[in-house]
Design a protein around this motif. Structure first.
Motif, PDB file in Angstrom:
ATOM      1  N   VAL A   3       8.494  -5.995   6.651  1.00  0.00           N
ATOM      2  CA  VAL A   3       8.743  -7.204   7.442  1.00  0.00           C
ATOM      3  C   VAL A   3       6.918  -7.312   7.716  1.00  0.00           C
ATOM      4  O   VAL A   3       6.185  -6.272   8.443  1.00  0.00           O
ATOM      5  CB  VAL A   3       9.320  -7.431   8.733  1.00  0.00           C
ATOM      6  CG1 VAL A   3       8.939  -8.665   9.386  1.00  0.00           C
ATOM      7  CG2 VAL A   3      10.624  -7.236   8.518  1.00  0.00           C
ATOM      8  N   ASN A   4       6.266  -8.230   7.243  1.00  0.00           N
ATOM      9  CA  ASN A   4       4.774  -8.414   7.386  1.00  0.00           C
ATOM     10  C   ASN A   4       4.012  -7.194   7.102  1.00  0.00           C
ATOM     11  O   ASN A   4       2.847  -6.800   7.760  1.00  0.00           O
ATOM     12  CB  ASN A   4       4.443  -8.703   9.227  1.00  0.00           C
ATOM     13  CG  ASN A   4       5.154  -9.907   9.836  1.00  0.00           C
ATOM     14  OD1 ASN A   4       5.123 -10.876   8.785  1.00  0.00           O
ATOM     15  ND2 ASN A   4       5.410 -10.113  10.759  1.00  0.00           N
ATOM     16  N   LYS A   5       4.440  -6.405   6.138  1.00  0.00           N
ATOM     17  CA  LYS A   5       3.769  -5.401   5.417  1.00  0.00           C
ATOM     18  C   LYS A   5       3.636  -4.235   6.134  1.00  0.00           C
ATOM     19  O   LYS A   5       2.933  -3.148   5.802  1.00  0.00           O
ATOM     20  CB  LYS A   5       2.522  -6.009   4.944  1.00  0.00           C
ATOM     21  CG  LYS A   5       2.599  -6.834   3.842  1.00  0.00           C
ATOM     22  CD  LYS A   5       1.055  -7.256   3.288  1.00  0.00           C
ATOM     23  CE  LYS A   5       1.352  -8.344   2.292  1.00  0.00           C
ATOM     24  NZ  LYS A   5       0.067  -8.656   1.737  1.00  0.00           N
ATOM     25  N   LYS A   6       3.807  -4.146   7.654  1.00  0.00           N
ATOM     26  CA  LYS A   6       3.855  -2.888   8.441  1.00  0.00           C
ATOM     27  C   LYS A   6       5.068  -2.818   9.193  1.00  0.00           C
ATOM     28  O   LYS A   6       5.238  -1.422   9.985  1.00  0.00           O
ATOM     29  CB  LYS A   6       2.731  -3.064   9.465  1.00  0.00           C
ATOM     30  CG  LYS A   6       2.684  -4.257  10.124  1.00  0.00           C
ATOM     31  CD  LYS A   6       1.409  -4.089  10.801  1.00  0.00           C
ATOM     32  CE  LYS A   6       1.301  -5.230  12.193  1.00  0.00           C
ATOM     33  NZ  LYS A   6       0.088  -5.147  12.771  1.00  0.00           N
ATOM     34  N   GLU A 222       4.998  -0.169  -1.400  1.00  0.00           N
ATOM     35  CA  GLU A 222       4.573  -0.830  -0.153  1.00  0.00           C
ATOM     36  C   GLU A 222       4.602   0.130   1.132  1.00  0.00           C
ATOM     37  O   GLU A 222       3.841  -0.118   2.230  1.00  0.00           O
ATOM     38  CB  GLU A 222       5.540  -2.182   0.029  1.00  0.00           C
ATOM     39  CG  GLU A 222       6.988  -1.441   0.239  1.00  0.00           C
ATOM     40  CD  GLU A 222       7.872  -2.695   0.430  1.00  0.00           C
ATOM     41  OE1 GLU A 222       7.201  -3.973   0.706  1.00  0.00           O
ATOM     42  OE2 GLU A 222       9.279  -2.535   0.492  1.00  0.00           O
ATOM     43  N   LEU A 223       5.493   1.097   1.223  1.00  0.00           N
ATOM     44  CA  LEU A 223       5.568   2.100   2.135  1.00  0.00           C
ATOM     45  C   LEU A 223       4.057   2.927   2.252  1.00  0.00           C
ATOM     46  O   LEU A 223       3.831   3.064   3.406  1.00  0.00           O
ATOM     47  CB  LEU A 223       6.631   2.998   1.840  1.00  0.00           C
ATOM     48  CG  LEU A 223       6.620   4.076   2.855  1.00  0.00           C
ATOM     49  CD1 LEU A 223       6.825   3.606   4.173  1.00  0.00           C
ATOM     50  CD2 LEU A 223       7.703   5.366   2.417  1.00  0.00           C
ATOM     51  N   ASN A 224       3.628   3.298   1.093  1.00  0.00           N
ATOM     52  CA  ASN A 224       2.263   4.138   1.183  1.00  0.00           C
ATOM     53  C   ASN A 224       1.292   3.070   1.619  1.00  0.00           C
ATOM     54  O   ASN A 224       0.448   3.624   2.319  1.00  0.00           O
ATOM     55  CB  ASN A 224       1.781   4.601  -0.221  1.00  0.00           C
ATOM     56  CG  ASN A 224       2.909   5.761  -0.461  1.00  0.00           C
ATOM     57  OD1 ASN A 224       3.517   6.434   0.164  1.00  0.00           O
ATOM     58  ND2 ASN A 224       3.064   5.916  -1.894  1.00  0.00           N
ATOM     59  N   ASP A 225       1.262   1.867   1.488  1.00  0.00           N
ATOM     60  CA  ASP A 225       0.203   0.751   1.674  1.00  0.00           C
ATOM     61  C   ASP A 225       0.164   0.530   3.195  1.00  0.00           C
ATOM     62  O   ASP A 225      -0.740   0.645   3.879  1.00  0.00           O
ATOM     63  CB  ASP A 225       0.428  -0.489   1.063  1.00  0.00           C
ATOM     64  CG  ASP A 225       0.113  -0.517  -0.616  1.00  0.00           C
ATOM     65  OD1 ASP A 225      -0.794   0.456  -0.928  1.00  0.00           O
ATOM     66  OD2 ASP A 225       0.502  -0.966  -1.323  1.00  0.00           O
ATOM     67  N   ALA A 226       1.656   0.676   3.807  1.00  0.00           N
ATOM     68  CA  ALA A 226       1.854   0.203   5.156  1.00  0.00           C
ATOM     69  C   ALA A 226       1.283   1.582   5.974  1.00  0.00           C
ATOM     70  O   ALA A 226       0.766   1.447   6.930  1.00  0.00           O
ATOM     71  CB  ALA A 226       3.124   0.126   5.358  1.00  0.00           C
TER      72      ALA A 226
END
Length: 229
Positions: A3-6, A222-226
């Motif tokens: 949600v909201n990338k984080k 997306e997990l690593n980016d967050a």
């Protein structure tokens, strides 16, 4: 999916409402009974009247009993998960509890095994609150409805038992509030809209996050980016 990338979704809105209604009822029950135990709060009798406080205590007691029952309908997944997680207490949780004291000052200790949806401390708190809920409801029901149905000598024991469980539950709640607001404030977000920050979840509930990635509910990228944010 984040949600909201984080943020990662942890609780449904129904479970969040269940949590806050339960908390409100418990503290109102505690407050309306305080004049019986501490003269400092006798002013509540003078201000509101003993009968009013007794009726308020019974009103919140009814909601306190009905709330989890309604939760089995409106937040079934969260309720059953809570029960099942408590039964999964194992060696990793014992290690967590041994290293846990550093959490009290806001530091995450080294060497803590990855924790699941609920960590060892949360499981212990849930078990405590479930036990006190059961005894409070049982002893309270006997005090309220037991006159003429059971021996008065048995009912007399319900008063100290009810009071003891209320005290234990209150102490556990204060510890829970301290950990949520002071030691791990990021956890509070989970009881606002049901989501928690990914970096917090990865540290405190790493096993759960790994399961989410394995099941395809969260993309590894997306997990690593967050986590880099």
């Amino acid at each position: 999916m984040l949600v909201n990338k984080k943020y990662v979704k942890r609780h449904t809105k129904g479970f969040v409402y269940l949590h806050w209604i339960n908390a409100l009822c418990f503290f109102m029950l505690f407050l309306t009974a305080l004049p019986l135990y501490a003269d400092t709060f006798r002013f509540l009798y003078d201000l509101l009247g003993a009968r009013t406080l007794q009726n308020a205590h019974r009103f919140f007691a009814v909601i306190f009993v009905l709330n989890p029952i309604v939760g089995l309908i409106t937040a079934r997944e969260g309720i059953w998960r809570m029960f099942s997680e408590v039964l999964k207490f194992n060696g990793k949780d014992i290690t967590f509890l041994i290293k846990f004291p550093l959490e009290l000052i806001g530091k995450h200790p080294e060497g803590v095994p990855k924790q699941g949806f609920y960590n060892g401390g949360e499981r212990m708190n849930i078990a405590l609150q479930l036990a006190t809920w059961g005894v409070l409801v049982g002893s309270g029901a006997l005090l309220w409805f037991g006159e003429g149905l059971i021996d008065n000598s048995i009912r007399a024991w319900m008063i100290p038992l009810h009071s003891l469980c209320a005290g234990i539950g209150f102490a556990g709640s204060i510890g829970h509030i301290y950990l949520a607001l002071v030691a791990n404030p990021d956890s509070v977000h989970g009881m606002q809209d049901g989501t928690i920050k990914v970096d917090y979840a990865n540290v405190h509930h790493g096993e759960w996050i790994d399961d989410m990635v394995r099941d395809g509910k969260i993309n590894r990228q997306e997990l690593n980016d967050a986590l880099k944010r």
